[in-house]
Design an enzyme around this catalytic site. Sequence first.
Site, mmCIF file in Angstrom:
data_model
loop_
_atom_site.group_PDB
_atom_site.id
_atom_site.type_symbol
_atom_site.label_atom_id
_atom_site.label_comp_id
_atom_site.label_asym_id
_atom_site.label_seq_id
_atom_site.Cartn_x
_atom_site.Cartn_y
_atom_site.Cartn_z
ATOM 1 N N LYS A 25 0.861 -1.194 0.000
ATOM 2 C CA LYS A 25 0.000 0.000 0.000
ATOM 3 C C LYS A 25 0.889 1.233 0.000
ATOM 4 O O LYS A 25 1.777 1.373 0.860
ATOM 5 C CB LYS A 25 -0.891 0.001 1.255
ATOM 6 C CG LYS A 25 -1.583 1.350 1.552
ATOM 7 C CD LYS A 25 -2.469 1.291 2.796
ATOM 8 C CE LYS A 25 -2.992 2.683 3.191
ATOM 9 N NZ LYS A 25 -3.845 2.673 4.391
ATOM 10 N N ASP A 36 -2.747 10.429 3.307
ATOM 11 C CA ASP A 36 -4.097 9.961 3.618
ATOM 12 C C ASP A 36 -4.819 10.977 4.496
ATOM 13 O O ASP A 36 -4.610 11.031 5.707
ATOM 14 C CB ASP A 36 -4.016 8.595 4.326
ATOM 15 C CG ASP A 36 -5.392 8.017 4.648
ATOM 16 O OD1 ASP A 36 -6.398 8.563 4.140
ATOM 17 O OD2 ASP A 36 -5.452 7.014 5.390
ATOM 18 N N LYS A 74 -10.147 12.849 8.275
ATOM 19 C CA LYS A 74 -9.526 12.575 9.566
ATOM 20 C C LYS A 74 -9.483 13.847 10.417
ATOM 21 O O LYS A 74 -9.433 14.953 9.871
ATOM 22 C CB LYS A 74 -8.072 12.108 9.359
ATOM 23 C CG LYS A 74 -7.918 10.711 8.810
ATOM 24 C CD LYS A 74 -6.439 10.362 8.669
ATOM 25 C CE LYS A 74 -6.260 8.968 8.087
ATOM 26 N NZ LYS A 74 -6.763 7.902 8.961
ATOM 27 N N ASP A 126 1.821 6.757 5.170
ATOM 28 C CA ASP A 126 0.840 5.772 4.721
ATOM 29 C C ASP A 126 1.282 5.061 3.428
ATOM 30 O O ASP A 126 0.563 4.242 2.893
ATOM 31 C CB ASP A 126 -0.524 6.455 4.527
ATOM 32 C CG ASP A 126 -1.684 5.530 4.818
ATOM 33 O OD1 ASP A 126 -1.469 4.505 5.497
ATOM 34 O OD2 ASP A 126 -2.796 5.816 4.349
ATOM 35 N N ASP A 158 -12.081 6.651 4.373
ATOM 36 C CA ASP A 158 -10.785 6.540 5.066
ATOM 37 C C ASP A 158 -10.290 5.091 5.119
ATOM 38 O O ASP A 158 -9.144 4.842 5.481
ATOM 39 C CB ASP A 158 -10.914 7.123 6.486
ATOM 40 C CG ASP A 158 -9.572 7.440 7.113
ATOM 41 O OD1 ASP A 158 -8.548 7.415 6.387
ATOM 42 O OD2 ASP A 158 -9.543 7.722 8.328
ATOM 43 N N GLU A 167 -9.287 3.363 2.756
ATOM 44 C CA GLU A 167 -8.903 3.399 1.340
ATOM 45 C C GLU A 167 -7.818 2.395 0.976
ATOM 46 O O GLU A 167 -7.713 1.966 -0.163
ATOM 47 C CB GLU A 167 -8.426 4.815 0.970
ATOM 48 C CG GLU A 167 -6.964 5.152 1.308
ATOM 49 C CD GLU A 167 -6.631 5.097 2.793
ATOM 50 O OE1 GLU A 167 -7.558 5.223 3.609
ATOM 51 O OE2 GLU A 167 -5.446 4.907 3.129
ATOM 52 N N ARG A 172 -7.413 -0.776 1.734
ATOM 53 C CA ARG A 172 -7.955 -2.068 1.267
ATOM 54 C C ARG A 172 -8.549 -1.942 -0.125
ATOM 55 O O ARG A 172 -8.576 -2.903 -0.886
ATOM 56 C CB ARG A 172 -8.973 -2.595 2.294
ATOM 57 C CG ARG A 172 -10.189 -1.729 2.466
ATOM 58 C CD ARG A 172 -10.922 -2.007 3.769
ATOM 59 N NE ARG A 172 -10.205 -1.496 4.936
ATOM 60 C CZ ARG A 172 -10.610 -1.631 6.192
ATOM 61 N NH1 ARG A 172 -11.739 -2.272 6.450
ATOM 62 N NH2 ARG A 172 -9.897 -1.140 7.186
HETATM 63 N N1 BES Z 1 -3.760 4.821 7.029
HETATM 64 C C1 BES Z 1 -4.833 4.558 7.932
HETATM 65 C C2 BES Z 1 -4.420 3.667 9.102
HETATM 66 C C3 BES Z 1 -3.455 4.276 10.092
HETATM 67 C C4 BES Z 1 -3.929 5.019 11.147
HETATM 68 C C5 BES Z 1 -2.101 4.049 9.980
HETATM 69 C C6 BES Z 1 -3.035 5.552 12.063
HETATM 70 C C7 BES Z 1 -1.219 4.582 10.900
HETATM 71 C C8 BES Z 1 -1.683 5.330 11.935
HETATM 72 C C9 BES Z 1 -5.974 3.859 7.190
HETATM 73 O O1 BES Z 1 -6.157 4.240 5.875
HETATM 74 C C10 BES Z 1 -7.233 4.211 7.913
HETATM 75 O O2 BES Z 1 -7.571 5.352 7.934
HETATM 76 N N2 BES Z 1 -7.903 3.202 8.469
HETATM 77 C C11 BES Z 1 -9.113 3.399 9.180
HETATM 78 C C12 BES Z 1 -10.051 2.271 8.820
HETATM 79 C C13 BES Z 1 -11.468 2.487 9.280
HETATM 80 C C14 BES Z 1 -12.071 3.680 8.605
HETATM 81 C C15 BES Z 1 -12.260 1.229 8.979
HETATM 82 C C16 BES Z 1 -8.806 3.449 10.671
HETATM 83 O O3 BES Z 1 -7.849 2.806 11.114
HETATM 84 O O4 BES Z 1 -9.479 4.182 11.366
HETATM 85 ZN ZN ZN Z 2 -4.487 4.891 4.893
HETATM 86 MN MN MN Z 3 -7.307 5.984 5.671
#
Ligand code: BES
Ligand code: ZN
Ligand code: MN
Length: 467
Positions: free
Chosen positions: A236, A241, A248, A259, A318, A320, A322
């Site tokens: 990825k 992000d 966010k 990210d 968010d 994204e 996956r």
């Molecule tokens: N890139 C983030 C995950 C992340 C968060 C990595 C903090 C490092 C530090 C990912 O794209 C994300 O935002 N995931 C969401 C998924 C949710 C919306 C199902 C998350 O972790 O909140």
């Molecule tokens: Zn992300």
């Molecule tokens: Mn995200």
Amino acid sequence: MKIVFATGAAPAKDAAVIRFVTRDQRAKLVPPVSEEEFSGKANTLLYLRCDSTVCVGLGERAKINAHTLRSAAGVAAMFLKKIGRTSAVVRLEDWPKFAGAVVEGLILADYRFERFKTKQTAELDNVRVHVLGEDLATAKKAGERGQTLGEAANLARDVANQPGNLLYPESLADRAEKLGRDFKLKVTIFDEKKLRAGKFGGLIAVGQGSERGPRMIVIEHRGGSKNQVPIALVGKAITFDTGGISIKPAANMEDMIFDKCGGMAVLGAMAAIAELKVKCNVVGIIASAENMPSGGAYRPGDIITTYDGKHVEIINTDAEGRVVLADAIAYARIDQKAAAIIDLATLTGACGVALGDNAAGFWNNDEAFGKRVLAAAERAGERLWPMPLFTEFEEQIRSDVALIKNSGGRLGGACTGAAFLKTFAEDTPWAHLDIAYMSHREKDRADLARGATGFGVRTLVELVENW
Ligand code: BES
Ligand code: ZN
Ligand code: MN
């Protein structure tokens, strides 16, 4: 860093000396030092200024392994850099079998992201590693491999540390093409036009909110026979992000430059795989997009169609990672006919909640392949922790209007993310590493500078070398 292996001949006058000291050796140091001053526990440090010697503790002799020495070497290097020393002699006569790990530790500790700083820390540029004559040849060989691995991880870190205004899918693709020229790897870029024509609906959806379009980067190493199917390394690489329309909060959003670290692990690993001339076929696939909110952005409620024709309901923009990985994994399975697929992604904050920042979450759909990945990570000194793929997680992401939805809510967030990805691997052996909190560090660690860590590079190389 210039590293030579030698059997003890007089070192350069200005070189500092690095010595590794076990708990039992500490008691016999001359002149004696107190337990309080230097315990000899792992990563403790004693500097003897009069003879420019830095002693680093290894702890109990019985527990010492490659990771102990990698980290101890890093502690020594971080210290020498701090006091402005740039050349060192490493006394490794007692530990020649860990020569590779020591070199890795030194190189990893030497790296700083200082491109935009006014003052740069001097590099540790001259290192002599002393071993006994009988160990010289094997130690030197291990040291060279360690140098390749350390430099590959630093390459991954250096690209990962670039901010989102300077590094975006197109410039990342340019960087990958340069890597292709430097390491003689075949690099193919799927730009927006090709992605659209090829129906990569996940990459297109996530990328469409940004002025800077998405890319899929395919890097091929052909070290095996012509008809051998490759192992696929998928990463990825969201260059920034924001969360998109499901935006966010502002706090720590700057960390979302990291990210892209899953993709950068793939980039670094491919460099090392080429340099080590690994004798099998490997394909690296990096799914890159910038996740931005705008009038053109994808939205919650959208139904998109991935590369393999699966319909996905977007619940949260968010989630994204996956969505872009769905395309990349499907491409590995269908076009590359991969024998096995391993993906690395900063996928979920939930993984950090579950495991903290000392292990990556690990999921797999194939026991034999899973075991090989865990063994590779163990040898590499990168900690993975097995996580479940209960069928309930699949039910949690079932959609009322499509095959699957991209978020199953808060509960088991890292596991529903993994269950989503599993769908796109189908029957191909697959493993997933959630490196969300392993990919970067906010502060310097005793043996590694802040910023991107390069986590995953060594595990990938270990896996492929033993394929
Ligand atoms: N890139 C983030 C995950 C992340 C968060 C990595 C903090 C490092 C530090 C990912 O794209 C994300 O935002 N995931 C969401 C998924 C949710 C919306 C199902 C998350 O972790 O909140
Ligand atoms: Zn992300
Ligand atoms: Mn995200």
